[in-house]
Design a protein around this motif. Structure first.
Motif, PDB file in Angstrom:
ATOM      1  N   SER A 192       0.838  -1.308  -0.016  1.00 38.06           N
ATOM      2  CA  SER A 192       0.034  -0.086   0.033  1.00 38.06           C
ATOM      3  C   SER A 192       0.900   1.197   0.014  1.00 38.06           C
ATOM      4  O   SER A 192       0.647   2.332  -0.687  1.00 38.06           O
ATOM      5  CB  SER A 192      -0.952  -0.005   1.152  1.00 38.06           C
ATOM      6  N   ARG A 226       0.557   4.036  -3.131  1.00 39.98           N
ATOM      7  CA  ARG A 226       0.095   5.202  -2.832  1.00 39.98           C
ATOM      8  C   ARG A 226       1.255   6.533  -2.752  1.00 39.98           C
ATOM      9  O   ARG A 226       0.723   7.590  -2.819  1.00 39.98           O
ATOM     10  CB  ARG A 226      -0.721   5.219  -1.535  1.00 39.98           C
ATOM     11  N   PRO A 284      -3.145   6.682  -7.879  1.00 44.27           N
ATOM     12  CA  PRO A 284      -1.815   7.492  -7.556  1.00 44.27           C
ATOM     13  C   PRO A 284      -0.795   7.685  -8.451  1.00 44.27           C
ATOM     14  O   PRO A 284      -0.075   8.711  -8.617  1.00 44.27           O
ATOM     15  CB  PRO A 284      -1.471   6.835  -6.167  1.00 44.27           C
TER      16      PRO A 284
END
Length: 313
Positions: free
Chosen positions: A41, A45, A170
């Motif tokens: 993650s 991100r 992102p």
């Protein structure tokens, strides 16, 4: 030929090492599923968007601007995506189609392709390769969002949801924000660039360690047929057809060589990160990355040898 093998191994060997490190760290208990989920993650991100931002920021968008070559590269990439998608509909289980397609068309151009282009063609390879890499980052991410949105568990394939997925991605945001800075050569404080560079450097090690930590013998056995099919398309069939198409359109020399290197690069680590982010079969994505990276030393060198023997590059 031996020098080409050494150059290719010099680029791919560190990738193997980090993958193996991930396997070892998971085996001895230094990392676990919770770490892999959190680290993946973070890469998706934060780290990878920062890396893309800095890559675009440093690229000279006005250098090596060849509309015909860039246009062919985009069209060939989209055609490869559509061909892989059509094949997946015919041969691949529905749940794995998004990961299969992404693994088959999304190359590791920012690392393997660019490094080999720079090694073989010097500053010209670095300049043209950087422009190609910046362009394809946008195409790869848009197409990946589309196919993963359609086939990911609980995914919503409506036009609105797909567009929202693209806008909110992102990686695409990182590229979009960077383009104005690169185009107008806007300057950022040196301390900020240095700090961002430290953060961006976490991208590849973390992503590869997570991929290695995800691998297991049972997962390899379960996904071996699908992974090999996607890998063959990525490393053999699509580079063959795309490079032949470029030759038929008149590309020769360094331009054709760089196009081949970009089409023939192994599957990007970002495919695992994106598959994990949408809860798709990330173990299949990890297997495809390993298989294509392992085969790169053979297929890339065989392709360069054939192109040289034919006198095309």
């Amino acid at each position: 030929m031996s020098s080409l093998v050494v150059q290719t191994l010099g680029v791919t060997a560190p990738v193997f090492a980090m993958l193996f490190l991930g396997v070892v760290l998971r085996r001895i208990g230094w990392i676990d599923s919770a770490f892999i989920a959190s680290a993946s993650s973070l890469v998706f991100r934060g780290c990878m968007p920062t890396l893309l931002f800095l890559s675009i920021l440093k690229a000279d968008l006005s250098a090596a601007l060849q509309p015909a070559l860039l246009g062919y590269f985009v069209l060939a990439t989209v055609a490869s995506f559509l061909f892989a998608w059509g094949w997946a509909i015919w041969r691949c289980p529905r749940a794995d189609r998004g990961v299969y397609v992404q693994g088959a068309f999304r190359g590791n151009n920012g690392i393997v392709g660019l490094a080999l282009a720079s090694s073989l063609y010097g500053d010209y390879g670095l300049s043209l390769g950087s422009v190609l890499a910046g362009l394809v980052i946008i195409i790869y991410n848009i197409l990946s969002v589309v196919v993963l949105a359609i086939y990911s568990p609980g995914g919503n394939a409506s036009l609105r949801s797909v567009l929202l997925g693209i806008v909110r991605n992102p990686l695409i945001i990182g590229v979009a924000v960077a383009i104005p800075f690169a185009w107008w050569q806007l300057q950022l404080p040196e301390w900020l660039l240095t700090s961002a560079g430290y953060f961006a450097q976490l991208t590849l090690p973390l992503a590869l360690i997570c991929i290695g930590g995800t691998l297991s013998l049972s997962a390899l056995r379960e996904s071996s047929g699908t992974a090999i099919s996607s890998s063959l398309m990525k490393m053999v069939w699509l580079p063959l057809f795309a490079t032949l198409g470029a030759w038929l359109l008149g590309f020769r020399g360094a331009e054709l060589g760089i196009l081949f290197l970009y089409f023939a690069s192994p599957t990007a680590a970002a495919s695992f990160v994106m598959a994990r982010a949408v809860n798709s079969n990330y173990q299949l994505a990890a297997t495809i990355i390993v298989v294509t990276t392992l085969s790169a030393a053979v297929t890339i060198n065989a392709g360069l040898l054939a192109l040289s023997w034919l006198g095309w590059i």
